[in-house]
Design a protein around this motif. Structure first.
Motif, PDB file in Angstrom:
ATOM      1  N   LYS A  68      12.957  38.033  10.137  1.00  0.00           N
ATOM      2  CA  LYS A  68      12.750  36.514   9.794  1.00  0.00           C
ATOM      3  C   LYS A  68      11.063  36.471  10.430  1.00  0.00           C
ATOM      4  O   LYS A  68      10.173  35.443  10.374  1.00  0.00           O
ATOM      5  CB  LYS A  68      13.865  36.255  11.197  1.00  0.00           C
ATOM      6  N   PRO A  69      10.522  36.833  12.005  1.00  0.00           N
ATOM      7  CA  PRO A  69       8.925  36.928  11.973  1.00  0.00           C
ATOM      8  C   PRO A  69       8.289  37.766  10.785  1.00  0.00           C
ATOM      9  O   PRO A  69       7.191  36.753  10.361  1.00  0.00           O
ATOM     10  CB  PRO A  69       9.168  37.768  13.525  1.00  0.00           C
ATOM     11  N   TYR A 106      14.051  30.113  24.999  1.00  0.00           N
ATOM     12  CA  TYR A 106      13.533  31.609  24.648  1.00  0.00           C
ATOM     13  C   TYR A 106      14.380  32.774  23.413  1.00  0.00           C
ATOM     14  O   TYR A 106      13.043  32.779  23.171  1.00  0.00           O
ATOM     15  CB  TYR A 106      14.605  32.360  26.080  1.00  0.00           C
ATOM     16  N   ALA A 107      14.912  32.392  22.919  1.00  0.00           N
ATOM     17  CA  ALA A 107      15.290  32.893  21.847  1.00  0.00           C
ATOM     18  C   ALA A 107      13.909  32.484  20.554  1.00  0.00           C
ATOM     19  O   ALA A 107      13.364  32.735  20.395  1.00  0.00           O
ATOM     20  CB  ALA A 107      16.170  32.346  21.179  1.00  0.00           C
ATOM     21  N   GLY A 160      15.427  30.810  15.478  1.00  0.00           N
ATOM     22  CA  GLY A 160      16.599  30.413  16.955  1.00  0.00           C
ATOM     23  C   GLY A 160      17.450  30.014  16.583  1.00  0.00           C
ATOM     24  O   GLY A 160      18.092  31.316  18.017  1.00  0.00           O
ATOM     25  N   ARG A 161      18.394  30.155  15.851  1.00  0.00           N
ATOM     26  CA  ARG A 161      19.963  29.922  16.333  1.00  0.00           C
ATOM     27  C   ARG A 161      20.197  32.166  15.969  1.00  0.00           C
ATOM     28  O   ARG A 161      21.776  32.380  16.916  1.00  0.00           O
ATOM     29  CB  ARG A 161      20.114  29.325  14.929  1.00  0.00           C
ATOM     30  N   ALA A 204      12.105  25.426   8.427  1.00  0.00           N
ATOM     31  CA  ALA A 204      13.101  25.452   8.373  1.00  0.00           C
ATOM     32  C   ALA A 204      13.380  26.858   8.678  1.00  0.00           C
ATOM     33  O   ALA A 204      14.468  26.947   9.348  1.00  0.00           O
ATOM     34  CB  ALA A 204      13.378  25.627   7.777  1.00  0.00           C
ATOM     35  N   THR A 205      12.994  28.019   8.334  1.00  0.00           N
ATOM     36  CA  THR A 205      12.703  29.156   9.100  1.00  0.00           C
ATOM     37  C   THR A 205      13.316  29.071  10.800  1.00  0.00           C
ATOM     38  O   THR A 205      13.073  29.957  11.105  1.00  0.00           O
ATOM     39  CB  THR A 205      12.054  30.148   8.780  1.00  0.00           C
TER      40      THR A 205
END
Ligand code: ARG
Length: 531
Positions: free
Chosen positions: A141-142, A412-413, A355-356, A349-350
């Protein structure tokens, strides 16, 4: 642990803004997608709302992003010649196509949300799903957000300085990338609606840019028109002149092409939502992927016809050079703005989905609890209007969540994800991050699709609304295995870092998951290959 995978999945999209998130991913605004309902199976019925065309625009919108405007240089320089580059683009596209078809079968056979995490858990055991989540949080993701942010930065800078300016200091590009990342993260912390409201604009921008490049390329090729009057066809003597004979270079070129096609793994978002899935899901996949492949090939041919090879090879912002060549400063400005808008939308969008994901991992106990928290501390969310009362004016309509409120987001996420993304932007550069992301991503794509074959053998009777041709996953596994094996030779450092990240997940698995099971007195799935 099946139920644990289940919890994980239901934690994945816990907020009221699921449909908004879906729109952020490029989905049609009217479509409702409620993964928690999808989980319940039976209650899925009332949510089936996608038609063939909805599904098509969703998949195409998920895939087209920064890549087609930024990867060509890396594909070209590694493949060595225009002809070889086009082959790489076609192979990357076909690989994505076989992957998407395979994921569609898995999505039908295991109709839970959570994607690869759930498939790997159910097929190989929770440890496999955990390692995927671990890597998704730390690398995938990152890493993908960092790539998009870097391209965003380079295009914004080009919009300001123009295509013909000298090489800009990389730290300026990185600074703009970081600024974009911080802005997007703030927006997503404040409210989920703010960003998603503008998703359709971003979507329009990227189609406009892609179509514009292709049409202009055709016109230029047909008429020989050039604003600058510079000849560009000097290389056309040999389409294959200079083709690389080094397999590792081909692998690096493929990783760059695959980035542009990435996002096909999200085909599952649409799987359970069709009114008529058995008919429309295969139709969507077998229409959208060829459509994207053809438009990418056309776009590349357009670059080749308009630009001198040296320019394509040396630029991450090929679309700006393209605009400059055809329409001068105005053209480069327009394309720079369109592509940076498209990247900003993709970054948004990413950020939303990452985050989720981090939040769900926190809820599941995979990460420290704080990452599974909504809002800051125990503060009540700032409300601009109550859920049922008429909305409190324009600001509320723009920012507010229906039943939540401002800052009612997994803050926090989001901060964890943004910090890792920022770190990758600082230490990485576009070309190295592409391979880094590709190696990590295709490791898990490989095992997931291998899981499809395992599932066919172990549970032949399982209901599969969509069954892919068995050659499809086999081709996918063979090609991705080739890619992964060459990566070791082509870019050993990136490969080593990926391996280190995956292995680092093993002790974390024992610490976070096994410990939790022992405390609960549960028997985990252990290390058996099959349960
Ligand atoms: N194909 C997209 C692009 O060209 C990248 C998609 C990123 N992948 C993802 N799963 N978010 O920019």
């Amino acid at each position: 642990s099946v139920s644990s995978a289940f919890d994980f999945a239901s934690n994945l999209f816990p907020l009221s803004s699921t449909a908004a998130g879906y729109t952020a991913l490029g989905g049609p605004a009217h479509a409702t997608l409620d993964p928690s309902a999808a989980l319940a199976g039976a209650s899925l019925e009332k949510h089936k709302s996608l038609t063939f065309l909805n599904g098509l625009s969703l998949v195409v919108g998920l895939i087209i992003g920064s890549g087609i405007f930024s990867s060509p240089a890396q594909v070209n320089t590694n493949a060595g010649s225009p002809g070889a580059s086009l082959i790489v683009w076609a192979v990357a596209g076909i690989l994505a196509w076989t992957g998407a078809a395979s994921y569609a079968e898995l999505g039908g056979a295991i109709p839970l949300n959570g994607g690869a995490q759930v498939y790997l858990s159910k097929i190989f055991g929770e440890w496999a799903g955990f390692l995927f989540t671990w890597c998704a949080v730390c690398v995938l993701k990152p890493g993908s957000a960092a790539i998009i942010a870097i391209i965003f930065g380079e295009y914004v800078v080009r919009a300001v300085v123009g295509a013909e300016a000298q090489e800009v200091n990389t730290w300026i590009n990185k600074g703009v990338a970081l600024a974009g990342l911080i802005l997007v993260t703030l927006l997503n912390c404040v409210s989920t609606k703010l960003g998603t409201r503008s998703a359709n604009v971003f979507m329009f921008l990227k189609f406009a840019a892609l179509l514009g490049v292709t049409v202009i390329g055709i016109v230029v090729a047909a008429t020989g028109y050039s604003y600058t009057g510079k000849a560009s066809g000097d290389w056309k003597a040999g389409w294959f002149e200079g083709t690389s004979s080094d397999l590792s270079q081909w692998a690096v070129a493929l990783y760059a092409g695959l980035w542009a096609f990435d996002g096909w793994d999200n085909v599952n978002y649409v799987a359970g939502e069709f009114i008529n899935p058995t008919r429309d899901l295969p139709r969507v996949i077998h229409t959208s992927l060829p459509l994207v492949i053809i438009s990418y090939l056309a776009c590349n041919v357009a670059y080749f016809f308009v630009l001198p090879l040296a320019v394509i090879d040396s630029s991450n912002t090929v679309a700006v050079a393209f605009g400059q060549q055809v329409f001068g400063r105005i053209g480069s400005l327009l394309l720079a703005l369109a592509v940076s808008g498209s990247c900003f939308g993709a970054l948004n969008a990413t950020t939303f989905t990452s985050g989720r994901l981090v939040y769900a991992a926190g809820r599941e106990g995979y990460l420290p609890r704080v990452f599974g928290q909504i809002g800051v501390g125990s503060a009540t969310p700032l409300r601009l209007g109550s859920g049922t009362a008429p909305r409190a004016g324009k600001l509320a309509r723009l920012l507010g969540d229906d039943d939540a409120g401002l800052f009612f987001t997994p803050i926090y996420a989001m901060v964890l994800n943004a910090s890792l993304t920022g770190a990758y932007i600082l230490v990485g550069e576009f070309s190295t991050l592409l391979t880094f992301y590709g190696v990590a991503g295709y490791t898990f794509y490989f095992f997931t699709v291998l899981g499809l074959i395992v599932l066919r053998v172990k549970e032949p009777g399982l209901e599969r609304p969509y069954r892919t041709w068995i050659t499809t996953p086999i081709v996918f596994c063979c090609v991705s295995l080739f890619l992964l094996s060459r990566a070791v030779f082509a870019q050993p450092l990136q490969t080593l870092v990926v391996v280190a990240f995956v292995l680092a997940g093993v002790p974390v698995y024992f610490w976070r998951v096994k410990k939790k099971e022992r405390r609960r007195g549960e028997k985990g799935p252990g290390w058996r290959f099959w349960r």
